[in-house]
Write a protein that holds these residues in place. Structure first.
Motif, PDB file in Angstrom:
ATOM      1  N   ILE A  69       0.719  -1.264   0.173  1.00 38.63           N
ATOM      2  CA  ILE A  69       0.080   0.018   0.012  1.00 38.63           C
ATOM      3  C   ILE A  69       0.829   1.209  -0.115  1.00 38.63           C
ATOM      4  N   ASP A  70       0.825   2.040  -0.879  1.00 39.01           N
ATOM      5  CA  ASP A  70       1.556   3.206  -0.991  1.00 39.01           C
ATOM      6  C   ASP A  70       0.857   4.654  -0.585  1.00 39.01           C
ATOM      7  N   LEU A  71       1.574   5.231   0.437  1.00 37.21           N
ATOM      8  CA  LEU A  71       0.890   6.690   0.616  1.00 37.21           C
ATOM      9  C   LEU A  71       1.860   7.543   0.608  1.00 37.21           C
ATOM     10  N   GLY A  72       2.015   7.948  -0.521  1.00 41.31           N
ATOM     11  CA  GLY A  72       3.050   9.348  -0.644  1.00 41.31           C
ATOM     12  C   GLY A  72       4.245   8.626  -0.743  1.00 41.31           C
ATOM     13  N   ARG A  73       5.245   9.219   0.023  1.00 37.87           N
ATOM     14  CA  ARG A  73       6.724   8.719   0.121  1.00 37.87           C
ATOM     15  C   ARG A  73       6.767   7.482   0.963  1.00 37.87           C
ATOM     16  N   ALA A  74       5.924   7.031   1.779  1.00 36.14           N
ATOM     17  CA  ALA A  74       5.828   5.905   2.490  1.00 36.14           C
ATOM     18  C   ALA A  74       4.940   4.574   1.936  1.00 36.14           C
ATOM     19  N   SER A  75       5.425   3.363   1.969  1.00 35.47           N
ATOM     20  CA  SER A  75       4.898   2.264   1.533  1.00 35.47           C
ATOM     21  C   SER A  75       4.775   1.249   2.943  1.00 35.47           C
ATOM     22  N   PHE A  76       3.591   0.428   2.784  1.00 33.08           N
ATOM     23  CA  PHE A  76       3.239  -0.326   3.915  1.00 33.08           C
ATOM     24  C   PHE A  76       2.818  -1.753   3.203  1.00 33.08           C
ATOM     25  N   LYS A  77       3.334  -2.760   3.872  1.00 32.54           N
ATOM     26  CA  LYS A  77       2.973  -4.053   3.362  1.00 32.54           C
ATOM     27  C   LYS A  77       2.825  -5.043   4.212  1.00 32.54           C
ATOM     28  N   PRO A  78       1.333  -5.251   4.671  1.00 30.02           N
ATOM     29  CA  PRO A  78       0.756  -6.515   5.497  1.00 30.02           C
ATOM     30  C   PRO A  78       1.466  -7.756   4.692  1.00 30.02           C
ATOM     31  N   PHE A  79       1.970  -8.675   5.585  1.00 36.32           N
ATOM     32  CA  PHE A  79       2.382  -9.851   4.997  1.00 36.32           C
ATOM     33  C   PHE A  79       2.152 -10.980   5.973  1.00 36.32           C
ATOM     34  N   ALA A  80       2.248 -12.251   5.390  1.00 29.98           N
ATOM     35  CA  ALA A  80       1.863 -13.460   5.968  1.00 29.98           C
ATOM     36  C   ALA A  80       3.274 -14.344   5.434  1.00 29.98           C
ATOM     37  N   GLY A  81       3.810 -15.262   6.325  1.00 21.65           N
ATOM     38  CA  GLY A  81       4.941 -16.041   5.864  1.00 21.65           C
ATOM     39  C   GLY A  81       5.039 -17.238   6.803  1.00 21.65           C
ATOM     40  N   LEU A  82       5.646 -18.224   5.939  1.00 17.94           N
ATOM     41  CA  LEU A  82       5.678 -19.723   6.667  1.00 17.94           C
ATOM     42  C   LEU A  82       7.368 -19.927   6.165  1.00 17.94           C
ATOM     43  N   ALA A  83       7.799 -20.728   7.398  1.00 17.48           N
ATOM     44  CA  ALA A  83       9.174 -21.236   7.464  1.00 17.48           C
ATOM     45  C   ALA A  83       9.313 -22.372   8.082  1.00 17.48           C
TER      46      ALA A  83
END
Length: 210
Positions: free
Chosen positions: A67-81
Motif C-alpha cells: 500500500i503506497d501512501l506518498g513517500r511511505a509504503s506499507f506491506k502487510p504480509f504472511a510468512g511460513l518457514a
C-alpha cells in the motif's frame, strides 16, 4: 566450549503482480563443530574433546500486499518457514568421563504475520531510506531439543534443553543511504521478545558496486 565453521548455499527469488508480492527461498548450511570440556571432581580430572558435523535446512516464503501512501509504503504480509537441524553422533576423546552422543534431528515450522514499512527521507543533500517491520511469529508444534548420551559401559540418558518459545514478537528497524553512485551504507536492528526469550542484534552493511 563449542566452536565451529559454517558454510551455506541458498537460492532466493520473488515476483510482483500489481500490489501483491511473493517471495520464496531455500538455504542449506553445513557446520563443522568442535567441543571441549573439563571435568573436575575430588580425586579425578579429565579433559574431553570431540569433532562432529551438523546440517541446517531452511525453506521459507511469504506473500504481502503493498500500500503506497506518498513517500511511505506499507506491506502487510504472511510468512511460513520450515527449519530442520540434523546433528551427527560423536564419541569424545579423553578418559573415563568421555561421552558417546547419538545423532539427532530437530524440526520446526513457523508462521509469521506482520507489517513492513519503508519511507524516503531527505536530510539536506542526503537521501535516507528508513525501513521497519513488526510481526508475530508462531511455532506450530512444541519443540524441545534433546541429546541422548552414554558413558562408556553405562546406560544411555537423555538431556533436554529449553523449549522453543511458542509465540514471539519480532522487530526490525533500519536506515540506509547512498554515499555516492557506487557505495551505500545501512544500519539495521533486529530483535525478538517472548516468554523467557529476549534476543537483540545490530548489523551494519557497506555495499560497493563496480
Amino acid at each position: 566450549a563449542v566452536s565451529g565453521d559454517t558454510y551455506s548455499l541458498g537460492v532466493y527469488g520473488g515476483g510482483n503482480w500489481n500490489a501483491v508480492a511473493l517471495s520464496l527461498g531455500v538455504n542449506h548450511a553445513w557446520h563443522n563443530l568442535s567441543s571441549n570440556r573439563n571435568v573436575a571432581l575430588p580425586g579425578f580430572a579429565d579433559r574431553l574433546s570431540a569433532d562432529y558435523n551438523a546440517r541446517t535446512t531452511q525453506v521459507y516464503g511469504d506473500v504481502g500486499y503493498q500500500i503506497d501512501l506518498g513517500r511511505a509504503s506499507f506491506k502487510p504480509f504472511a510468512g511460513l518457514a520450515y527449519v530442520s537441524l540434523n546433528t551427527s553422533g560423536f564419541t569424545e576423546k579423553g578418559g573415563a568421563a568421555a561421552l558417546t552422543s547419538a545423532s539427532d534431528v530437530v524440526d520446526a515450522t513457523f508462521t509469521t504475520l506482520g507489517l513492513r514499512a519503508n519511507s524516503d527521507i531527505n536530510l539536506g543533500p542526503a537521501a535516507v531510506t528508513a525501513n521497519g517491520m513488526i510481526g508475530w511469529r508462531h511455532l506450530l508444534s512444541n519443540v524441545t531439543a534433546t541429546a541422548t548420551n552414554a558413558f562408556s559401559g553405562g546406560d544411555a540418558f537423555t538431556v533436554s534443553g529449553v523449549p522453543v518459545a511458542q509465540d514471539v514478537a519480532v522487530f526490525e528497524a533500519g536506515l540506509g543511504t547512498a554515499l555516492n553512485q557506487s557505495t551505500a551504507i545501512s544500519f539495521n536492528y533486529v530483535g525478538q521478545l517472548g516468554s523467557g526469550i529476549s534476543d537483540h542484534g545490530v548489523r551494519a552493511n557497506l555495499r560497493v558496486t563496480f
